[in-house]
Design a protein around this motif. Sequence first.
Motif, PDB file in Angstrom:
ATOM      1  N   VAL A  28      -8.528  -2.955  17.893  1.00 18.97           N
ATOM      2  CA  VAL A  28      -8.465  -1.672  18.719  1.00 18.97           C
ATOM      3  C   VAL A  28      -8.548  -0.267  17.872  1.00 18.97           C
ATOM      4  O   VAL A  28      -8.251  -0.497  16.565  1.00 18.97           O
ATOM      5  N   ILE A  29      -8.837   0.624  18.550  1.00 22.24           N
ATOM      6  CA  ILE A  29      -8.873   2.039  18.042  1.00 22.24           C
ATOM      7  C   ILE A  29      -7.612   2.596  18.404  1.00 22.24           C
ATOM      8  O   ILE A  29      -7.776   2.826  19.859  1.00 22.24           O
ATOM      9  N   LEU A  30      -7.104   3.207  17.757  1.00 21.24           N
ATOM     10  CA  LEU A  30      -5.690   3.958  18.123  1.00 21.24           C
ATOM     11  C   LEU A  30      -6.036   5.443  18.065  1.00 21.24           C
ATOM     12  O   LEU A  30      -6.437   5.847  16.909  1.00 21.24           O
ATOM     13  N   LYS A  31      -5.671   6.245  19.137  1.00 17.59           N
ATOM     14  CA  LYS A  31      -5.676   7.773  18.612  1.00 17.59           C
ATOM     15  C   LYS A  31      -4.059   7.967  18.319  1.00 17.59           C
ATOM     16  O   LYS A  31      -3.163   7.832  18.936  1.00 17.59           O
ATOM     17  N   ILE A  32      -3.881   8.528  17.054  1.00 25.04           N
ATOM     18  CA  ILE A  32      -2.403   8.837  16.542  1.00 25.04           C
ATOM     19  C   ILE A  32      -1.892   9.769  17.319  1.00 25.04           C
ATOM     20  O   ILE A  32      -2.391  10.949  17.609  1.00 25.04           O
ATOM     21  N   ARG A  33      -0.490   9.462  17.888  1.00 27.77           N
ATOM     22  CA  ARG A  33       0.195  10.418  18.360  1.00 27.77           C
ATOM     23  C   ARG A  33       1.349  11.025  17.320  1.00 27.77           C
ATOM     24  O   ARG A  33       1.566  12.157  17.253  1.00 27.77           O
ATOM     25  N   GLN A  34       1.789  10.056  16.527  1.00 30.91           N
ATOM     26  CA  GLN A  34       2.787  10.478  15.270  1.00 30.91           C
ATOM     27  C   GLN A  34       2.488   9.238  14.294  1.00 30.91           C
ATOM     28  O   GLN A  34       2.346   8.358  14.492  1.00 30.91           O
ATOM     29  N   THR A  35       2.783   9.877  13.120  1.00 32.36           N
ATOM     30  CA  THR A  35       2.772   9.035  12.048  1.00 32.36           C
ATOM     31  C   THR A  35       3.653   9.621  10.942  1.00 32.36           C
ATOM     32  O   THR A  35       3.587  10.895  10.926  1.00 32.36           O
ATOM     33  N   THR A  36       4.413   8.790  10.077  1.00 32.43           N
ATOM     34  CA  THR A  36       5.486   9.521   9.138  1.00 32.43           C
ATOM     35  C   THR A  36       5.276   8.977   7.623  1.00 32.43           C
ATOM     36  O   THR A  36       4.465   7.835   7.459  1.00 32.43           O
ATOM     37  N   THR A  37       5.814   9.649   6.936  1.00 29.34           N
ATOM     38  CA  THR A  37       6.046   9.342   5.489  1.00 29.34           C
ATOM     39  C   THR A  37       6.962   8.277   5.250  1.00 29.34           C
ATOM     40  O   THR A  37       7.594   7.957   6.275  1.00 29.34           O
ATOM     41  N   CYS A  38       6.634   7.628   4.236  1.00 27.91           N
ATOM     42  CA  CYS A  38       7.432   6.199   3.980  1.00 27.91           C
ATOM     43  C   CYS A  38       7.886   6.600   2.362  1.00 27.91           C
ATOM     44  O   CYS A  38       6.991   6.955   1.775  1.00 27.91           O
ATOM     45  N   GLY A  39       9.130   6.069   1.983  1.00 29.85           N
ATOM     46  CA  GLY A  39       9.353   6.049   0.635  1.00 29.85           C
ATOM     47  C   GLY A  39       8.399   5.457  -0.208  1.00 29.85           C
ATOM     48  O   GLY A  39       8.117   5.704  -1.174  1.00 29.85           O
ATOM     49  N   SER A  40       7.822   4.389   0.245  1.00 30.70           N
ATOM     50  CA  SER A  40       6.993   3.545  -0.450  1.00 30.70           C
ATOM     51  C   SER A  40       5.675   4.126  -0.635  1.00 30.70           C
ATOM     52  O   SER A  40       4.824   3.816  -1.751  1.00 30.70           O
ATOM     53  N   ASP A  41       5.390   5.160   0.152  1.00 28.53           N
ATOM     54  CA  ASP A  41       4.092   5.991  -0.221  1.00 28.53           C
ATOM     55  C   ASP A  41       4.063   6.661  -1.350  1.00 28.53           C
ATOM     56  O   ASP A  41       3.143   7.090  -2.128  1.00 28.53           O
ATOM     57  N   LEU A  42       5.400   7.173  -1.926  1.00 27.19           N
ATOM     58  CA  LEU A  42       5.552   7.840  -2.962  1.00 27.19           C
ATOM     59  C   LEU A  42       5.144   6.915  -4.388  1.00 27.19           C
ATOM     60  O   LEU A  42       4.639   7.843  -5.444  1.00 27.19           O
ATOM     61  N   HIS A  43       5.277   5.697  -4.124  1.00 24.57           N
ATOM     62  CA  HIS A  43       4.775   4.959  -5.351  1.00 24.57           C
ATOM     63  C   HIS A  43       3.228   5.076  -5.548  1.00 24.57           C
ATOM     64  O   HIS A  43       2.619   4.976  -6.567  1.00 24.57           O
ATOM     65  N   LEU A  44       2.620   5.349  -4.284  1.00 19.23           N
ATOM     66  CA  LEU A  44       1.134   5.390  -4.324  1.00 19.23           C
ATOM     67  C   LEU A  44       0.960   6.806  -5.161  1.00 19.23           C
ATOM     68  O   LEU A  44      -0.249   6.944  -5.931  1.00 19.23           O
ATOM     69  N   LEU A  45       1.445   7.809  -4.625  1.00 22.45           N
ATOM     70  CA  LEU A  45       1.235   9.151  -5.172  1.00 22.45           C
ATOM     71  C   LEU A  45       1.542   9.285  -6.530  1.00 22.45           C
ATOM     72  O   LEU A  45       0.807   9.798  -7.282  1.00 22.45           O
ATOM     73  N   SER A  46       2.545   8.568  -7.156  1.00 21.70           N
ATOM     74  CA  SER A  46       3.023   8.701  -8.492  1.00 21.70           C
ATOM     75  C   SER A  46       1.997   7.652  -9.454  1.00 21.70           C
ATOM     76  O   SER A  46       2.472   7.804 -10.660  1.00 21.70           O
ATOM     77  N   GLY A  47       1.082   6.971  -8.650  1.00 23.09           N
ATOM     78  CA  GLY A  47       0.331   6.214  -9.596  1.00 23.09           C
ATOM     79  C   GLY A  47       0.924   4.958 -10.123  1.00 23.09           C
ATOM     80  O   GLY A  47       0.315   4.207 -10.997  1.00 23.09           O
ATOM     81  N   TYR A  48       1.993   4.572  -9.525  1.00 23.59           N
ATOM     82  CA  TYR A  48       2.593   3.149  -9.801  1.00 23.59           C
ATOM     83  C   TYR A  48       2.045   2.150  -9.188  1.00 23.59           C
ATOM     84  O   TYR A  48       2.250   0.954  -9.625  1.00 23.59           O
ATOM     85  N   ILE A  49       1.172   2.112  -8.331  1.00 23.68           N
ATOM     86  CA  ILE A  49       0.280   1.053  -7.539  1.00 23.68           C
ATOM     87  C   ILE A  49      -1.111   1.254  -7.796  1.00 23.68           C
ATOM     88  O   ILE A  49      -1.721   2.326  -7.200  1.00 23.68           O
ATOM     89  N   PRO A  50      -1.507   0.936  -8.878  1.00 28.91           N
ATOM     90  CA  PRO A  50      -2.806   1.404  -9.368  1.00 28.91           C
ATOM     91  C   PRO A  50      -3.977   0.847  -8.870  1.00 28.91           C
ATOM     92  O   PRO A  50      -5.022   0.311  -9.538  1.00 28.91           O
ATOM     93  N   PHE A  51      -4.144   0.878  -7.520  1.00 22.90           N
ATOM     94  CA  PHE A  51      -5.338   0.370  -6.652  1.00 22.90           C
ATOM     95  C   PHE A  51      -5.829   1.257  -5.621  1.00 22.90           C
ATOM     96  O   PHE A  51      -6.333   0.599  -4.893  1.00 22.90           O
ATOM     97  N   MET A  52      -5.681   2.392  -5.836  1.00 17.95           N
ATOM     98  CA  MET A  52      -6.017   3.441  -4.812  1.00 17.95           C
ATOM     99  C   MET A  52      -7.524   3.781  -5.555  1.00 17.95           C
ATOM    100  O   MET A  52      -7.595   4.018  -6.730  1.00 17.95           O
ATOM    101  N   ARG A  53      -8.085   4.441  -4.715  1.00 15.59           N
ATOM    102  CA  ARG A  53      -9.299   5.198  -4.860  1.00 15.59           C
ATOM    103  C   ARG A  53      -9.622   6.310  -4.118  1.00 15.59           C
ATOM    104  O   ARG A  53      -8.888   6.524  -3.052  1.00 15.59           O
ATOM    105  N   ALA A  54     -10.082   7.369  -4.829  1.00 14.38           N
ATOM    106  CA  ALA A  54     -10.313   8.671  -4.273  1.00 14.38           C
ATOM    107  C   ALA A  54     -10.813   8.355  -2.795  1.00 14.38           C
ATOM    108  O   ALA A  54     -11.752   7.945  -2.675  1.00 14.38           O
ATOM    109  N   GLY A  55      -9.934   9.169  -2.004  1.00 14.12           N
ATOM    110  CA  GLY A  55     -10.911   9.306  -0.495  1.00 14.12           C
ATOM    111  C   GLY A  55      -9.997   8.193   0.444  1.00 14.12           C
ATOM    112  O   GLY A  55     -10.274   8.368   1.573  1.00 14.12           O
ATOM    113  N   ASP A  56      -9.228   7.309  -0.333  1.00 15.62           N
ATOM    114  CA  ASP A  56      -8.444   6.344   0.731  1.00 15.62           C
ATOM    115  C   ASP A  56      -7.565   7.249   1.642  1.00 15.62           C
ATOM    116  O   ASP A  56      -6.723   8.284   1.306  1.00 15.62           O
TER     117      ASP A  56
END
Length: 389
Positions: A28-56
């Motif tokens: 399904v396609i969902l129109k987002i009403r609310q979405t929130t940060t999560c502590g685990s997102d910070l590991h992505l930002l800090s580069g500790y999950i090294p499987f991100m690509r620019a534009g993700d």
Amino acid sequence: MRALTWTGVNQLSVEDVPEPQILNDHDVILKIRQTTTCGSDLHLLSGYIPFMRAGDVIGHEFMGEVVETGKAVRSRKVGDRVVVASFVSCGNCWYCAHELYSLCDNSNPNPGITEGLWGQAIGGCLGYSHAVGGYAGSHAEYVRVPFADVGSFVVPDGVSDTRALFASDAASTAFTGVDLSGVQAGDTVAIWGAGGVGQMAARLSAIVGAAQVFVIDRLPERLEQARTHAGAETIDYTRTDVAAELRERTGGRGPDVCIEAVGMEAHSPGPQGVYDQVKQQLRLQTDRPTAVREAVMACRKGGSVFVLGVFAAMVDKFPLGAVMNKGLTLRGAQMHGPRYIPRLLELMARDELVTEHLATHVMPLEEGPRGYELFKEKEDGCVRAVFTP
């Protein structure tokens, strides 16, 4: 459409990206009403999950309105207000049949990465790197939800968007830990971390009958929320020896169940914290296990330790001898959303589980980079930043 994208280590940007399309008949396609940060997102930002690509597009905790359905979708229709599990589950494999939904065999199209890391692949997760599928995340105006009959749940009338939002991941992750750690009526439970997951674990422990619940953190606003909304006793780990404090407050025995809800960037004011951080920065270990070590040492003999915080690979100085000689049960898991979200929505509808207080900063998606800055630096009392596209 507008979306919050990862553009590099500690770099986020709101950009125009293509709108999602139905790729599978079960989407399904969902129109987002609310979405929130999560502590685990910070590991992505800090580069500790090294499987991100620019534009993700990041984000994995969300709710919204169904605007399009694949032709094989049976239990969702356009106009439904739904909350979605962050992990993707097919509903048909052996693991899904045994309600181990985050271990789904069929939802991670990039299994080789986690097979190499952990010996076997886990399921896919929305907005959480190419190690778990490379799915576009929820910090956007629209998102594609695979296997929607399995992983999306209609929000009951009377349950607010914000309350339902936290069933997506924070509360369902917490329920996974409370249930699988074996919390029973009369138990003493200690929880490391007073973020969204830790607070929900405290409240759910009380709901299932725990007699005494402790929450350990250092941020006064989070500890106050744990006392007010979860009814927990709190411990500031910067002011005391946590293990000694827990023994003193449990008649010398220690907690029956210890739940770690911090993860791979655990903070500690002592020399162990410096040691762990240096080794992590030098990539001599991938994770900082300070809170896990403390939980193992504090747990009573024969007790249970459950790891809910996200860890990537290897840690140093893990007290395996304490696990073995104290007869501890050590478990961990990602969230099994479809197993717990329906029960959480029932608790929310009865006002037994309240989550709105976690949304300390509600802002438009365009302010996403600022929201993550507040969240990461824990400024202005930010417990969670919630975005409304």
